[in-house]
Design an enzyme around this catalytic site. Structure first.
Site, PDB file in Angstrom:
ATOM      1  N   PHE A   1       0.857  -1.187   0.000  1.00 62.04           N
ATOM      2  CA  PHE A   1       0.000   0.000   0.000  1.00 62.04           C
ATOM      3  C   PHE A   1       0.895   1.241   0.000  1.00 62.04           C
ATOM      4  CE2 PHE A   1      -2.853   3.154   1.852  1.00 62.04           C
ATOM      5  CZ  PHE A   1      -4.035   2.873   1.194  1.00 62.04           C
TER       6      PHE A   1
ATOM      7  N   ASP B   1       2.193  -4.994   8.665  1.00 60.21           N
ATOM      8  CA  ASP B   1       0.988  -4.173   8.604  1.00 60.21           C
ATOM      9  C   ASP B   1      -0.206  -5.125   8.446  1.00 60.21           C
ATOM     10  OD1 ASP B   1      -1.173  -2.545   7.933  1.00 60.21           O
ATOM     11  OD2 ASP B   1       0.116  -1.071   6.916  1.00 60.21           O
TER      12      ASP B   1
ATOM     13  N   TYR C   1     -10.740   1.015  10.667  1.00 54.86           N
ATOM     14  CA  TYR C   1     -11.978   1.283   9.912  1.00 54.86           C
ATOM     15  C   TYR C   1     -12.271   0.256   8.827  1.00 54.86           C
ATOM     16  CZ  TYR C   1      -8.500   3.751   7.014  1.00 54.86           C
ATOM     17  OH  TYR C   1      -7.397   4.080   6.283  1.00 54.86           O
ATOM     18  N   LYS C   2     -11.413  -0.742   8.679  1.00 51.76           N
ATOM     19  CA  LYS C   2     -11.663  -1.777   7.666  1.00 51.76           C
ATOM     20  C   LYS C   2     -12.460  -2.910   8.320  1.00 51.76           C
ATOM     21  CE  LYS C   2      -7.839  -0.173   4.887  1.00 51.76           C
ATOM     22  NZ  LYS C   2      -6.382  -0.178   4.733  1.00 51.76           N
TER      23      LYS C   2
ATOM     24  N   ARG D   1     -12.225  -4.762  -7.221  1.00 48.46           N
ATOM     25  CA  ARG D   1     -11.903  -5.360  -5.926  1.00 48.46           C
ATOM     26  C   ARG D   1     -13.178  -5.599  -5.117  1.00 48.46           C
ATOM     27  NH1 ARG D   1      -8.224  -2.566  -1.272  1.00 48.46           N
ATOM     28  NH2 ARG D   1     -10.014  -1.174  -1.250  1.00 48.46           N
TER      29      ARG D   1
END
Ligand SMILES: *Cc1c(COP(=O)(O)O)cnc(C)c1O
Length: 420
Positions: free
Chosen positions: A129, A198, A223-224, A379
């Protein structure tokens, strides 16, 4: 051929099916983007209203003590610890993933610099990312290290006596490919390097065992899959063998041993508390607790292993249905088929039109997202807490219709928005 009836039968047998009730999901939406922003837990509006009216409104500043605000980052950290193979007192919920990565990578570089030899290289993955690699690049410049970005299969051979840190994201955001955390950590340690992980696309989505893998540092996102709400605080874990060895670089007063002594010098708190910086966003953190509790609510039905089992069944089903029903439309699969290498998402590739196809699906209420690249990616995240097998069937049926009718070619689906 898998039928809608087959999918409904799977739902009827699903031990996790009641958990969907923990969320407020719009009737006409199939939400396949919980890997980017988890949906609203049903408990949040009342809990936040109470935090605002009672804790803030009536308790005022007393609520730092009486409502447990001061302890909130550690209390949430202890809950998150149970999901990632960490122990009580080793995790705090705080700041953002980017900021927490800065702290732990900086601490890891300090450890490397204090050791024997010339370890000046940080290794990461080119397709990590971007924020992770940006943070690493800036920090390497600042501290005189070099960042090497490699392809995943080049990493084992690149770890050597010059490597200071291996920094990886466990599950790749673009492809859903999952690294073998235990093996790569072992290889990093064998080369004398540290391993920073991560867990942004792992925490609450796949089983993680930080102690089992003997990892050194980890960060992750609120928040995922933890459903903490937009911009929810992230979390940070440090192996106890490292926690008290170095100051983290953002040595603010919340990481001080006694912040309310207001001393002139900095005395870091013992343990993970020193990885906090300043005053925490209590309302966001209150919502995050509701989100974490939705994942913990799976405990009686089997917890993370049960969630993982269903997640793999959902992604297997999605792949099989796309291949059965959408063949001949130029779709490829970017996500590994092998279970041990797959996170909780499925990414399809298409040479052209990926953005517009995602837009056409969103217009039909099937919310996934688009990630630009070569090739572009459609995705789809699969969160076993609230997704039904039936939803997977309908999502693929919408995709089939969008492709077959060429609906995605309409002009309104070509317009690019700021957030994809
Ligand atoms: C989502 C994500 C982030 C987000 O970082 P923020 O600081 O919250 O913006 C970071 N790293 C990875 C790997 C992610 O997937």
């Amino acid at each position: 051929m898998t039928t809608l009836q087959d999918c409904r039968a799977l739902d009827a047998q699903d031990p996790l099916r009641a958990l969907r009730e923990l969320f407020t999901l719009p009737e006409d939406v199939i939400y396949l983007d919980g890997n980017s922003l988890g949906p609203l837990p049903r408990s949040v509006p009342d809990r936040i209203a109470r935090a605002v009216r009672e804790e803030w409104g009536e308790g005022l500043i007393r609520s730092w003590n009486s409502a447990g605000w001061f302890e909130l980052p550690r209390r949430l950290g202890d809950k998150i610890a149970t999901l990632i193979g960490a122990r009580s007192g080793e995790v705090v919920a705080t700041d953002s993933t980017s900021i927490n990565l800065y702290k732990v990578l900086s601490a890891a570089l300090s450890i490397a610099a204090s050791g024997e030899g010339q370890r000046r290289i940080v290794i990461s993955e080119r397709s990590n990312f971007p924020t992770d690699n940006y943070i690493a690049e800036a920090l390497c410049r600042e501290r005189g290290f070099t960042l090497h970005l490699l392809e995943a299969d080049e990493i084992p051979g690149a770890l050597d006596a010059r490597t200071a840190v291996l920094m990886l994201t466990h599950v790749n955001y673009r492809t859903g490919a999952m690294h073998d955390m235990r093996e790569l950590t072992r290889l990093a340690h064998a080369a004398g390097a540290l391993a920073v992980w991560d867990l942004a696309h792992s925490a609450g989505a796949v089983e993680v065992d930080l102690h089992g893998a003997d990892a050194d540092f980890a960060v992750g996102c609120g928040y995922k899959y933890l459903n903490g709400g937009p911009g929810a605080p992230a979390f940070v874990w440090v192996h106890p063998r490292h926690t008290d060895r170095f100051w983290q670089p953002l040595a603010g007063w919340w990481g001080h041993a006694s912040p309310f002594a207001f001393t002139h010098d900095y005395q870091p708190a013992q343990g993970i508390t020193r990885y906090m910086c300043g005053t925490q966003p209590i309302l966001s953190m209150t919502a995050l607790e509701c989100g974490i509790d939705t994942v913990l609510a799976a405990q009686p039905a089997g917890g993370m292993p049960a969630l993982r089992h269903k997640s793999l069944a959902l992604t297997d089903l999605f792949i099989a249905l796309v291949e059965e029903r959408c063949a001949g439309h130029g779709l490829g699969l970017a996500t590994p088929r092998e279970h041990a290498r797959r996170g909780s998402q499925v990414c399809l590739t298409r040479e052209t039109g990926a953005y517009a196809i995602v837009q056409a699906l969103i217009a039909r209420g099937v919310i996934g997202d688009f990630r630009a690249g070569r090739p572009d990616i459609l995705r789809f995240g699969f969160t076993p807490l609230y997704l039904r097998f039936e939803d997977v069937w309908h999502a693929v049926e919408h995709l089939r219709q969008v492709l077959e009718t060429r609906e995605w070619e309409r002009p309104e689906f070509q317009r690019q928005q700021a957030v994809t």
